[in-house]
Scaffold this motif. Structure first.
Motif, PDB file in Angstrom:
ATOM      1  N   GLU A   1      14.798   2.567  13.959  1.00 11.90           N
ATOM      2  CA  GLU A   1      15.680   1.360  14.541  1.00 11.90           C
ATOM      3  C   GLU A   1      16.603   2.189  15.418  1.00 11.90           C
ATOM      4  O   GLU A   1      16.905   1.548  16.632  1.00 11.90           O
ATOM      5  CB  GLU A   1      16.383   0.804  13.376  1.00 11.90           C
ATOM      6  N   GLN A   2      16.879   3.237  15.210  1.00 12.41           N
ATOM      7  CA  GLN A   2      17.966   3.912  15.955  1.00 12.41           C
ATOM      8  C   GLN A   2      17.304   4.352  17.347  1.00 12.41           C
ATOM      9  O   GLN A   2      18.053   4.050  18.716  1.00 12.41           O
ATOM     10  CB  GLN A   2      18.591   5.048  15.493  1.00 12.41           C
ATOM     11  N   GLN A   3      16.383   4.689  17.387  1.00 13.43           N
ATOM     12  CA  GLN A   3      15.486   5.295  18.604  1.00 13.43           C
ATOM     13  C   GLN A   3      14.976   4.061  19.498  1.00 13.43           C
ATOM     14  O   GLN A   3      15.262   4.149  20.565  1.00 13.43           O
ATOM     15  CB  GLN A   3      14.175   6.083  18.323  1.00 13.43           C
ATOM     16  N   THR A   4      14.789   3.023  18.853  1.00 12.38           N
ATOM     17  CA  THR A   4      14.433   1.797  19.516  1.00 12.38           C
ATOM     18  C   THR A   4      15.447   1.251  20.198  1.00 12.38           C
ATOM     19  O   THR A   4      15.548   0.606  21.256  1.00 12.38           O
ATOM     20  CB  THR A   4      13.845   0.753  18.404  1.00 12.38           C
TER      21      THR A   4
ATOM     22  N   SER B   1      42.503   7.060  34.405  1.00 12.03           N
ATOM     23  CA  SER B   1      41.817   8.013  33.587  1.00 12.03           C
ATOM     24  C   SER B   1      40.881   8.827  34.385  1.00 12.03           C
ATOM     25  O   SER B   1      40.505   8.376  35.358  1.00 12.03           O
ATOM     26  CB  SER B   1      41.095   7.274  32.440  1.00 12.03           C
ATOM     27  N   ASP B   2      40.230   9.825  33.742  1.00 15.05           N
ATOM     28  CA  ASP B   2      39.479  10.811  34.340  1.00 15.05           C
ATOM     29  C   ASP B   2      37.928  10.356  33.646  1.00 15.05           C
ATOM     30  O   ASP B   2      36.960  10.885  34.733  1.00 15.05           O
ATOM     31  CB  ASP B   2      39.892  12.146  34.228  1.00 15.05           C
ATOM     32  N   LEU B   3      37.897   9.817  32.746  1.00 15.44           N
ATOM     33  CA  LEU B   3      36.532   9.832  32.172  1.00 15.44           C
ATOM     34  C   LEU B   3      36.485   8.501  31.285  1.00 15.44           C
ATOM     35  O   LEU B   3      37.899   8.157  30.586  1.00 15.44           O
ATOM     36  CB  LEU B   3      35.987  11.083  31.355  1.00 15.44           C
ATOM     37  N   VAL B   4      35.559   7.925  31.158  1.00 19.96           N
ATOM     38  CA  VAL B   4      35.576   6.614  30.242  1.00 19.96           C
ATOM     39  C   VAL B   4      34.435   6.787  29.286  1.00 19.96           C
ATOM     40  O   VAL B   4      33.400   6.959  29.509  1.00 19.96           O
ATOM     41  CB  VAL B   4      35.486   5.232  31.183  1.00 19.96           C
ATOM     42  N   VAL B   5      34.649   6.545  27.873  1.00 15.26           N
ATOM     43  CA  VAL B   5      33.715   6.180  26.720  1.00 15.26           C
ATOM     44  C   VAL B   5      33.959   4.837  26.194  1.00 15.26           C
ATOM     45  O   VAL B   5      34.744   4.255  25.962  1.00 15.26           O
ATOM     46  CB  VAL B   5      34.121   7.167  25.614  1.00 15.26           C
ATOM     47  N   PHE B   6      32.707   4.160  26.586  1.00 16.59           N
ATOM     48  CA  PHE B   6      32.549   2.896  26.354  1.00 16.59           C
ATOM     49  C   PHE B   6      31.917   2.999  24.844  1.00 16.59           C
ATOM     50  O   PHE B   6      30.618   3.295  24.659  1.00 16.59           O
ATOM     51  CB  PHE B   6      31.796   1.991  27.259  1.00 16.59           C
ATOM     52  N   VAL B   7      32.492   2.092  23.896  1.00 19.95           N
ATOM     53  CA  VAL B   7      31.889   2.087  22.442  1.00 19.95           C
ATOM     54  C   VAL B   7      31.279   0.749  22.105  1.00 19.95           C
ATOM     55  O   VAL B   7      31.571  -0.455  22.237  1.00 19.95           O
ATOM     56  CB  VAL B   7      32.991   2.409  21.496  1.00 19.95           C
ATOM     57  N   ALA B   8      30.027   0.845  21.439  1.00 22.90           N
ATOM     58  CA  ALA B   8      29.347  -0.347  21.074  1.00 22.90           C
ATOM     59  C   ALA B   8      28.628  -0.158  19.816  1.00 22.90           C
ATOM     60  O   ALA B   8      28.422   1.176  19.419  1.00 22.90           O
ATOM     61  CB  ALA B   8      28.232  -0.661  22.027  1.00 22.90           C
ATOM     62  N   ASP B   9      28.356  -1.004  19.223  1.00 24.48           N
ATOM     63  CA  ASP B   9      27.940  -0.744  17.711  1.00 24.48           C
ATOM     64  C   ASP B   9      26.545  -1.569  17.463  1.00 24.48           C
ATOM     65  O   ASP B   9      25.964  -1.560  16.421  1.00 24.48           O
ATOM     66  CB  ASP B   9      28.798  -0.960  16.419  1.00 24.48           C
ATOM     67  N   ALA B  10      25.914  -2.067  18.776  1.00 24.05           N
ATOM     68  CA  ALA B  10      24.783  -2.965  18.437  1.00 24.05           C
ATOM     69  C   ALA B  10      24.225  -3.020  20.061  1.00 24.05           C
ATOM     70  O   ALA B  10      24.997  -2.356  20.757  1.00 24.05           O
ATOM     71  CB  ALA B  10      24.984  -4.238  17.597  1.00 24.05           C
TER      72      ALA B  10
ATOM     73  N   ARG C   1      24.071   2.881  10.162  1.00 20.88           N
ATOM     74  CA  ARG C   1      23.689   1.641   9.615  1.00 20.88           C
ATOM     75  C   ARG C   1      21.921   1.608   9.758  1.00 20.88           C
ATOM     76  O   ARG C   1      21.367   0.515   9.238  1.00 20.88           O
ATOM     77  CB  ARG C   1      24.312   0.400   9.931  1.00 20.88           C
ATOM     78  N   TYR C   2      21.625   2.155  10.603  1.00 20.83           N
ATOM     79  CA  TYR C   2      20.161   2.263  11.098  1.00 20.83           C
ATOM     80  C   TYR C   2      19.346   3.333  10.591  1.00 20.83           C
ATOM     81  O   TYR C   2      19.693   4.380  10.680  1.00 20.83           O
ATOM     82  CB  TYR C   2      19.911   2.012  12.884  1.00 20.83           C
TER      83      TYR C   2
ATOM     84  N   VAL D   1      23.968   8.135  27.162  1.00 20.63           N
ATOM     85  CA  VAL D   1      23.978   7.040  26.020  1.00 20.63           C
ATOM     86  C   VAL D   1      23.885   7.754  24.914  1.00 20.63           C
ATOM     87  O   VAL D   1      22.639   8.419  24.582  1.00 20.63           O
ATOM     88  CB  VAL D   1      22.772   5.872  26.275  1.00 20.63           C
ATOM     89  N   ILE D   2      24.740   7.896  23.935  1.00 22.69           N
ATOM     90  CA  ILE D   2      24.827   8.735  22.734  1.00 22.69           C
ATOM     91  C   ILE D   2      25.084   8.121  21.497  1.00 22.69           C
ATOM     92  O   ILE D   2      26.136   7.430  21.491  1.00 22.69           O
ATOM     93  CB  ILE D   2      25.984   9.869  23.177  1.00 22.69           C
ATOM     94  N   PRO D   3      24.250   8.490  20.339  1.00 24.31           N
ATOM     95  CA  PRO D   3      24.458   7.872  19.072  1.00 24.31           C
ATOM     96  C   PRO D   3      25.707   8.610  18.415  1.00 24.31           C
ATOM     97  O   PRO D   3      25.661   9.890  18.475  1.00 24.31           O
ATOM     98  CB  PRO D   3      23.157   8.245  18.426  1.00 24.31           C
ATOM     99  N   VAL D   4      26.505   7.913  17.750  1.00 28.39           N
ATOM    100  CA  VAL D   4      27.557   8.627  16.901  1.00 28.39           C
ATOM    101  C   VAL D   4      27.783   7.552  15.713  1.00 28.39           C
ATOM    102  O   VAL D   4      27.536   6.677  15.692  1.00 28.39           O
ATOM    103  CB  VAL D   4      28.941   8.597  17.861  1.00 28.39           C
ATOM    104  N   ALA D   5      28.577   8.352  14.900  1.00 32.53           N
ATOM    105  CA  ALA D   5      29.029   7.496  13.398  1.00 32.53           C
ATOM    106  C   ALA D   5      30.418   7.971  13.199  1.00 32.53           C
ATOM    107  O   ALA D   5      30.589   9.067  12.815  1.00 32.53           O
ATOM    108  CB  ALA D   5      28.061   7.695  12.624  1.00 32.53           C
ATOM    109  N   ALA D   6      31.369   7.363  13.933  1.00 35.18           N
ATOM    110  CA  ALA D   6      32.506   7.647  13.883  1.00 35.18           C
ATOM    111  C   ALA D   6      33.299   7.738  12.412  1.00 35.18           C
ATOM    112  O   ALA D   6      34.173   8.638  11.992  1.00 35.18           O
ATOM    113  CB  ALA D   6      33.605   6.928  14.658  1.00 35.18           C
TER     114      ALA D   6
END
Length: 451
Positions: free
Chosen positions: A192-195, A149-158, A187-188, A213-218
């Motif tokens: 809470e989100q900024q922290t 792959s050329d680029l990786v997006v790592f997804v976390a929810d906490a 959910r935040y 490091v980017i916030p999203v809500a898919a």
């Protein structure tokens, strides 16, 4: 590719004027594409090696196709149920990946390592969760995809778990651009989100750039709406909310605009380089195994011939001819053919160095040869196996030294033939070779006498 990505990510319904690609990017694409074609068409790769690495050659073909189509491949990784598939669907704007609440909804796709959804200029690759029950195998599969792959997006929810952080470190080691998407931010609360974002940026500062490091809500939870009718009764309904992925979308676009095809070309080149190293190693192993068989065949022929020949010294002269023939065969194994005259000169050079190092051994062999003649063959049983074993050992030495000469491209290197011969003499276990040779020759002599 950039303009296609722009239309895909921004959902534009018209095409603007095409952009002229940077000459440097086009040049990089062309060079890498040429190297990939050369790798695929290299006739020097033995068929057995090509078959063994067939999966990797298939990858090279897919990479070449990807370059020619101008695609950027984005792999989406993360823990089970972190929202990888939902994020891919949101970026693409349609349901391409399966989304579910069951543990490990994404498993595998037929005929491909993982599910892939393609769009003009962009391919998103959805991977199994890194903490599946058979996680070790799935992690290997996931990182296998990351490699191409050329680029990786790592997804976390906490906050990142230990497993997630370890996986992120491994992905960072692939030297691909790496984005960390904090999913389910709906959910935040704002504070809470900024922290949490600040904590993640500090925790991954050596792995991911802060702006990546980017916030999203898919797949945001639907909005709850309460309405009261004329009679005062409350009615509750839910209204879907659109994905919150604008920041990630713009970041992907910025990377594509900044690096474009060059990023894809570099990654393809890196993989091709690793495959080339694998090929070199496997070809060397294959040639060494074949060379070993060739040398052993000539050891048997020479050892038995010397043991059976009752004419003084003539057996040694005949053995020299076998050595020259062996070197010709070895030169063909290594793709550097020698003529019979060239092989004879090479054998003469090797023997001269061997004589200087091991004169006593050659003296014993000459005495044994003379002894067989003087005794009219009566002492052959006593001396033949010993003399044949010495001839066998000499063949091993000559074969291994000639092999090193060929491996180095018909060169002795800076230290010359003397050092090359001395190194081979030092590294070979003479006693075990002589023991094996005597046993083999005696067995063949017994078989010959019985017939």
């Amino acid at each position: 590719m950039t303009e296609r990505l722009r239309r895909l990510l921004r959902g534009a319904d018209r095409a603007d004027a095409p952009q002229v690609p940077a000459p440097r990017a086009v040049s990089a694409d062309a060079r890498v594409a040429d190297s990939l074609r050369a790798l695929l068409d290299d006739r020097a790769v033995p068929e057995a090696v090509r078959s063994e690495l067939a999966h990797d050659f298939d990858r090279v073909e897919r990479m070449l196709d990807k370059l020619e189509r101008g695609e950027l491949h984005v792999a989406v990784f993360g823990r089970v149920s972190a929202g990888k598939s939902a994020l891919g669907n949101a970026l693409l704007g349609h349901e391409a990946f399966r989304v579910g609440v069951l543990h490990g909804t994404t498993t595998q796709a037929a005929h491909a390592p993982l599910d892939e959804a393609a769009a003009p200029g962009l391919v998103l690759i959805d991977t199994p969760g890194i903490n599946e029950l058979d996680g070790e195998a799935r992690e290997r599969l996931a990182f296998d995809v990351a490699e191409v792959s050329d680029l990786v997006v790592f997804v976390a929810d906490a906050d990142l778990t230990r497993d997630e952080l370890d996986a992120l470190k491994l992905l960072a080691g692939t030297q691909r651009p790496l984005l960390l998407a904090l999913n389910k931010i709906d959910r935040y609360g704002d504070d809470e989100q900024q922290t949490l974002l600040a904590h993640l940026r500090a925790k991954t500062e050596k792995l991911v750039r802060a702006e990546d490091v980017i916030p999203v809500a898919a797949l945001p939870a639907p909005q709850r709406i309460v309405e009261t009718d004329a009679a005062g009764r409350e009615h509750v309904s839910e209204q879907p909310r659109p994905p919150q992925i604008a920041a990630l979308r713009e970041r992907l676009l910025a990377i594509a605009e900044r690096e474009g095809k060059t990023l894809s070309a570099i990654n393809a080149g890196l993989f091709a380089g690793r495959l080339s190293d694998q090929l070199t190693a496997r070809i060397a192993e294959t040639r060494r195994a074949l060379a070993t068989r060739v040398i052993r065949q000539y050891c048997i022929a020479k050892g038995v011939a010397v043991a059976l020949n009752p004419i003084p010294v003539a057996d040694l002269l005949a053995a020299a001819g076998l050595d020259a023939a062996m070197v010709v065969q070895l030169s063909r194994v290594y793709g550097l053919p020698l003529t019979r005259r060239e092989s004879g000169r090479l054998v003469a050079t090797i023997c001269a160095q061997l004589a200087a190092l091991m004169g006593a051994i050659w003296g014993v062999q000459l005495v044994s040869s003379a002894l067989k003649g003087l005794s009219a063959g009566l002492s052959t049983v006593v001396t033949a196996a010993a003399q044949g074993a010495l001839a066998w050992y000499a063949t091993v030495l000559i074969g291994r030294v000639a092999e090193q000469y060929l491996i180095h491209g018909k060169s002795w290197g800076e230290q010359g033939a003397k050092r090359a011969v001395a190194d081979i003499v030092r590294d070979l276990d003479r006693d075990s070779i002589l023991r094996e040779a005597r046993e083999e020759i005696l067995q063949r002599l017994k078989t010959r006498n019985r017939t």
